[in-house]
Write an enzyme that holds these catalytic residues in place. Structure first.
Site, PDB file in Angstrom:
ATOM      1  N   GLU A 101      -7.381  -7.296  -8.123  1.00  0.00           N
ATOM      2  CA  GLU A 101      -6.626  -7.433  -6.878  1.00  0.00           C
ATOM      3  C   GLU A 101      -5.862  -8.762  -6.831  1.00  0.00           C
ATOM      4  O   GLU A 101      -5.265  -9.090  -5.822  1.00  0.00           O
ATOM      5  CB  GLU A 101      -7.578  -7.354  -5.681  1.00  0.00           C
ATOM      6  CG  GLU A 101      -8.030  -5.952  -5.350  1.00  0.00           C
ATOM      7  CD  GLU A 101      -7.107  -5.264  -4.375  1.00  0.00           C
ATOM      8  OE1 GLU A 101      -5.986  -5.744  -4.134  1.00  0.00           O
ATOM      9  OE2 GLU A 101      -7.509  -4.234  -3.835  1.00  0.00           O
ATOM     10  N   LYS A 134      -1.379  -7.948 -10.095  1.00  0.00           N
ATOM     11  CA  LYS A 134      -2.201  -7.051  -9.276  1.00  0.00           C
ATOM     12  C   LYS A 134      -2.211  -5.699  -9.973  1.00  0.00           C
ATOM     13  O   LYS A 134      -1.171  -5.065 -10.114  1.00  0.00           O
ATOM     14  CB  LYS A 134      -1.630  -6.932  -7.864  1.00  0.00           C
ATOM     15  CG  LYS A 134      -2.422  -5.997  -6.965  1.00  0.00           C
ATOM     16  CD  LYS A 134      -1.847  -6.020  -5.564  1.00  0.00           C
ATOM     17  CE  LYS A 134      -2.486  -4.979  -4.662  1.00  0.00           C
ATOM     18  NZ  LYS A 134      -3.918  -5.149  -4.488  1.00  0.00           N
ATOM     19  N   THR A 193      -6.008  -1.509  -6.393  1.00  0.00           N
ATOM     20  CA  THR A 193      -6.064  -1.557  -4.941  1.00  0.00           C
ATOM     21  C   THR A 193      -7.372  -0.921  -4.511  1.00  0.00           C
ATOM     22  O   THR A 193      -7.901  -0.059  -5.209  1.00  0.00           O
ATOM     23  CB  THR A 193      -4.850  -0.853  -4.309  1.00  0.00           C
ATOM     24  OG1 THR A 193      -4.892  -1.025  -2.890  1.00  0.00           O
ATOM     25  CG2 THR A 193      -4.799   0.625  -4.649  1.00  0.00           C
TER      26      THR A 193
END
Length: 103
Positions: free
Chosen positions: A72, A19, A22
């Protein structure tokens, strides 16, 4: 030092480098490239790591694409949009914040 929070379930994805971004609403659009922030868990305010903000891009909900979903750590754009609608039910303009773990 600035702070950013993530759901606990995302901690391993962040620390592993899977990841790398955001998506937030305008209330969290104050981040900028080069800023180092401390990442904490949303639920219990436990420190995860330090992150450097790599990029900030304002993006309309309808313009979200595969690049955003991949950053993400989601396989499909529809999944990203579904998750975001749970968090931001009516938001049209969002902020895509990319980061790297630095400590």
């Amino acid at each position: 030092m600035d702070k950013i929070t993530f759901f606990k379930r995302l901690e391993r994805q962040i620390l592993s480098g899977k990841k790398t971004a955001t998506i937030r609403d305008k209330s969290e659009s104050h981040y900028y490239p080069g800023l180092v922030v401390e990442a904490f868990t949303h639920e219990d305010d436990r420190k995860i790591c330090k992150q450097e903000i790599v990029g900030v891009e304002h993006v309309e909900f309808e313009k979200l694409n595969r690049k955003h979903a991949k950053a993400e750590n989601l396989p499909f754009v529809f999944m990203l949009k579904w998750v975001l609608r749970k968090i931001y039910p009516t938001e049209k303009s969002l902020c895509f914040i990319s980061f790297k773990v630095v400590g």
